[in-house]
Scaffold this motif. Structure first.
Motif, PDB file in Angstrom:
ATOM      1  N   THR A  76      15.833  55.721-119.744  1.00 24.27           N
ATOM      2  CA  THR A  76      15.033  56.115-121.101  1.00 24.27           C
ATOM      3  C   THR A  76      13.511  55.263-121.214  1.00 24.27           C
ATOM      4  OG1 THR A  76      16.335  54.871-122.603  1.00 24.27           O
ATOM      5  CG2 THR A  76      16.894  57.507-122.182  1.00 24.27           C
ATOM      6  N   ALA A 116       2.500  61.946-114.441  1.00 22.76           N
ATOM      7  CA  ALA A 116       3.160  61.990-115.723  1.00 22.76           C
ATOM      8  C   ALA A 116       4.481  62.842-115.789  1.00 22.76           C
ATOM      9  CB  ALA A 116       2.078  61.918-116.725  1.00 22.76           C
ATOM     10  N   SER A 117       3.974  64.375-115.331  1.00 22.71           N
ATOM     11  CA  SER A 117       4.895  65.286-115.460  1.00 22.71           C
ATOM     12  C   SER A 117       6.315  65.182-114.560  1.00 22.71           C
ATOM     13  CB  SER A 117       4.564  66.748-115.035  1.00 22.71           C
ATOM     14  OG  SER A 117       3.232  66.722-115.855  1.00 22.71           O
ATOM     15  N   VAL A 136       5.807  56.872-118.794  1.00 23.83           N
ATOM     16  CA  VAL A 136       4.905  58.185-118.803  1.00 23.83           C
ATOM     17  C   VAL A 136       3.892  58.184-119.780  1.00 23.83           C
ATOM     18  CG1 VAL A 136       5.297  60.415-119.847  1.00 23.83           C
ATOM     19  CG2 VAL A 136       7.146  59.560-118.371  1.00 23.83           C
ATOM     20  N   THR A 173      12.935  61.279-115.951  1.00 20.29           N
ATOM     21  CA  THR A 173      13.493  60.462-117.284  1.00 20.29           C
ATOM     22  C   THR A 173      14.440  61.530-118.085  1.00 20.29           C
ATOM     23  OG1 THR A 173      11.450  59.236-117.199  1.00 20.29           O
ATOM     24  CG2 THR A 173      12.887  59.255-119.077  1.00 20.29           C
ATOM     25  N   LEU A 174      13.969  62.685-118.388  1.00 20.41           N
ATOM     26  CA  LEU A 174      14.696  63.656-119.159  1.00 20.41           C
ATOM     27  C   LEU A 174      16.136  63.966-118.316  1.00 20.41           C
ATOM     28  CD1 LEU A 174      11.963  66.214-120.130  1.00 20.41           C
ATOM     29  CD2 LEU A 174      13.167  64.420-121.672  1.00 20.41           C
ATOM     30  N   THR A 181       7.291  61.952-113.708  1.00 19.74           N
ATOM     31  CA  THR A 181       8.057  60.664-114.151  1.00 19.74           C
ATOM     32  C   THR A 181       8.781  61.443-115.563  1.00 19.74           C
ATOM     33  OG1 THR A 181       6.164  59.330-113.467  1.00 19.74           O
ATOM     34  CG2 THR A 181       7.985  58.716-115.009  1.00 19.74           C
ATOM     35  N   LEU A 182       8.215  62.351-116.239  1.00 15.50           N
ATOM     36  CA  LEU A 182       9.020  62.706-117.541  1.00 15.50           C
ATOM     37  C   LEU A 182      10.163  63.666-117.172  1.00 15.50           C
ATOM     38  CD1 LEU A 182       9.005  62.867-120.561  1.00 15.50           C
ATOM     39  CD2 LEU A 182       7.406  65.157-120.236  1.00 15.50           C
ATOM     40  N   ASN A 231      11.811  54.900-119.040  1.00 12.47           N
ATOM     41  CA  ASN A 231      10.628  55.070-118.483  1.00 12.47           C
ATOM     42  C   ASN A 231       9.444  56.095-119.534  1.00 12.47           C
ATOM     43  OD1 ASN A 231      12.344  54.158-116.346  1.00 12.47           O
ATOM     44  ND2 ASN A 231      11.111  55.651-114.913  1.00 12.47           N
ATOM     45  N   PHE A 232      10.059  56.272-120.535  1.00 11.83           N
ATOM     46  CA  PHE A 232       8.905  56.824-121.488  1.00 11.83           C
ATOM     47  C   PHE A 232       7.791  55.974-121.752  1.00 11.83           C
ATOM     48  CE2 PHE A 232      12.825  59.534-123.072  1.00 11.83           C
ATOM     49  CZ  PHE A 232      12.267  60.664-122.572  1.00 11.83           C
TER      50      PHE A 232
END
Length: 136
Positions: free
Chosen positions: A47, A21-22, A53, A28-29, A24-25, A49-50
């Protein structure tokens, strides 16, 4: 497998979920900082992809709570997402494949751990019963 071993497998799976998750975040950021989307090895990151996450974190929390459904869901979700990613990718990336196999291993073992955890808790035993019961 003992109850303690099952617990260790579950712990490793939810830690792998937090790492996934980290990562992927972060990606995405990075997409947001690049104007909303960018292409990463043939896969478009946006975005949207949130949602990915959020789903990973939800399933990870389920694994933390020792949910068999969440563990199986994470295993299936991760497998399908990686199959789609590798199908759509422009070329084969060995590093990405190795990381996918490692995470798949942890999710598989976490699924085994949650199933055995509940099986052992139901039976009241701390270890697997013998396969063949002795006759008296």
């Amino acid at each position: 497998m003992t109850l303690d071993q099952a617990g260790r497998k579950i712990r490793a799976a939810w830690i792998a979920g937090l790492i996934s998750a980290s990562a992927t975040l972060i990606v995405t950021l990075a997409a947001i900082s690049q104007g909303g989307t960018f292409n990463l090895q043939g896969t478009t990151i946006s975005t949207g992809n949130f949602l990915d996450v959020f789903l990973i974190l939800l399933l990870t929390f389920g694994i933390y709570m020792k949910s068999r459904v969440a563990a199986i869901g994470m295993l299936i979700y991760f497998l399908i997402s990686k199959l789609i990613m590798f199908t759509l990718a422009a070329g084969f990336n060995v590093v990405a494949a190795v990381f996918a196999i490692v995470f798949l291993y942890f999710y598989f073992e976490g699924t085994r751990g949650t199933i055995m955890y509940h099986r052992l808790r139901q039976s009241g035993n701390q270890a697997n019963p013998p396969a063949i019961q002795p006759e008296n």
